[in-house]
Design an enzyme around this catalytic site. Structure first.
Site, PDB file in Angstrom:
ATOM      1  N   SER A 124      59.166 -12.624 134.891  1.00  0.00           N
ATOM      2  CA  SER A 124      60.055 -13.640 134.323  1.00  0.00           C
ATOM      3  C   SER A 124      59.394 -15.000 134.200  1.00  0.00           C
ATOM      4  O   SER A 124      59.988 -15.926 133.669  1.00  0.00           O
ATOM      5  CB  SER A 124      61.313 -13.784 135.193  1.00  0.00           C
ATOM      6  OG  SER A 124      60.971 -14.195 136.501  1.00  0.00           O
ATOM      7  N   CYS A 125      58.156 -15.139 134.688  1.00  0.00           N
ATOM      8  CA  CYS A 125      57.513 -16.454 134.677  1.00  0.00           C
ATOM      9  C   CYS A 125      56.047 -16.306 134.329  1.00  0.00           C
ATOM     10  O   CYS A 125      55.338 -15.545 134.971  1.00  0.00           O
ATOM     11  CB  CYS A 125      57.649 -17.131 136.041  1.00  0.00           C
ATOM     12  SG  CYS A 125      56.725 -18.674 136.166  1.00  0.00           S
ATOM     13  N   GLY A 126      55.609 -17.052 133.319  1.00  0.00           N
ATOM     14  CA  GLY A 126      54.224 -16.941 132.898  1.00  0.00           C
ATOM     15  C   GLY A 126      53.327 -18.043 133.409  1.00  0.00           C
ATOM     16  O   GLY A 126      52.126 -17.985 133.202  1.00  0.00           O
TER      17      GLY A 126
END
Length: 284
Positions: A124-126
């Site tokens: 969910s987080c890059g």
């Protein structure tokens, strides 16, 4: 090696069917696979490649994912910067092929591998693994603001249905994001799915890099979720002039798109859409 889905037993509860004895049923459900992928990068030679990033992803198109990640982080500029890239077995038993080993071409600087700078990204987080705010921003080599692309609003309105129709794994799981690259005529060039929004985009852009298609001038990149700062930056790094999303953009995404000269479209749903930047590229 490309296992995108798996089956698990579940207890299905349907409150509307409780009265006739069918409210609790044991059955098999199809889930999207989520596994870690370690990306090792360095020069040729024994022991020269060190772990740079670990990302939680859906297996499949892993070489594209790794190449796309290196491109959008500014570590490579084209496919010529990569000497070899191969999927390795890793240390697990049984082997899950969750390691990509990238050998950089001679003369390409090796990335910093200080533990405080290494990347760890969830699905969910890059940008969770960046060590500072300054390290988040990466400037593109492509002058997106000069791209003459113009598409009609009618064409944009039809793209989400085309994207959705091509999402085979989503049909089975309901749990995957998608990114699709389209021509100015609305033709789907390539689609990738993943549990991570940023991974789906990296897979598309990595494919384009390996195919020698950079910059992606005259193309539209459509994402199935929201338009975040990171996705806008990734599109810019590949030279995409128009990024469209079915959900909302963030303030930083709009600011970056404005800075880059990109067109950013959000809430692309049915006959309506919001054009946040670069409205001249969206005709009537």
């Amino acid at each position: 090696m490309g296992r995108a889905t798996d089956r698990r037993g579940v207890l299905r509860i349907d409150l509307d069917a409780a009265g006739d004895g069918r409210g609790r049923i044991r059955r098999q459900d199809t889930l999207a696979v989520e596994e870690p992928l370690e990306i090792r990068v360095g020069a040729a030679g024994p022991g020269r490649r060190r772990p740079l990033a670990v990302t939680m992803r859906t297996p499949g198109d892993d070489l594209d994912l790794a190449i796309g990640f290196l491109l959008t982080e500014g570590l490579i500029r084209s496919a010529e910067d990569v000497h070899t890239a191969q999927l390795c077995a890793g240390a697990e038993t049984p082997n899950t092929y969750n390691v990509v080993d990238v050998v950089l071409s001679p003369g390409v600087p090796e990335p910093v591998t200080d533990p405080s700078r290494n990347f760890y990204t969830t699905s969910s987080c890059g940008v969770c693994g960046k060590a500072s705010i300054d390290s988040v921003r990466t400037r593109s080599q492509f002058a997106v603001q000069d791209d003459p692309l113009v598409v009609t609003a009618d064409l944009l309105a039809g793209l989400p249905d085309r994207l959705r129709a091509a999402q085979r794994a989503f049909d089975r799981t309901g749990g995957l994001h998608a990114a699709g690259l389209f021509t100015p005529d609305g033709e789907l060039v390539v689609l990738r799915e993943d549990v991570g929004r940023h991974n789906a985009v990296d897979k598309v852009l990595g494919w384009a890099t390996r195919e020698g298609r950079l910059p992606l001038a005259g193309h539209v990149l459509l994402v199935s979720g929201r338009a975040s700062f990171e996705l806008t930056q990734k599109a810019w790094m590949a030279g995409v002039p128009l990024l469209a999303a079915v959900s909302a953009p963030s303030t930083l995404a709009v600011e970056l798109a404005e800075e880059a000269g990109m067109t950013l479209v959000g809430f692309l749903r049915g006959p309506t859409m919001n054009v946040y930047t670069g409205a001249a590229r969206v005709g009537g």
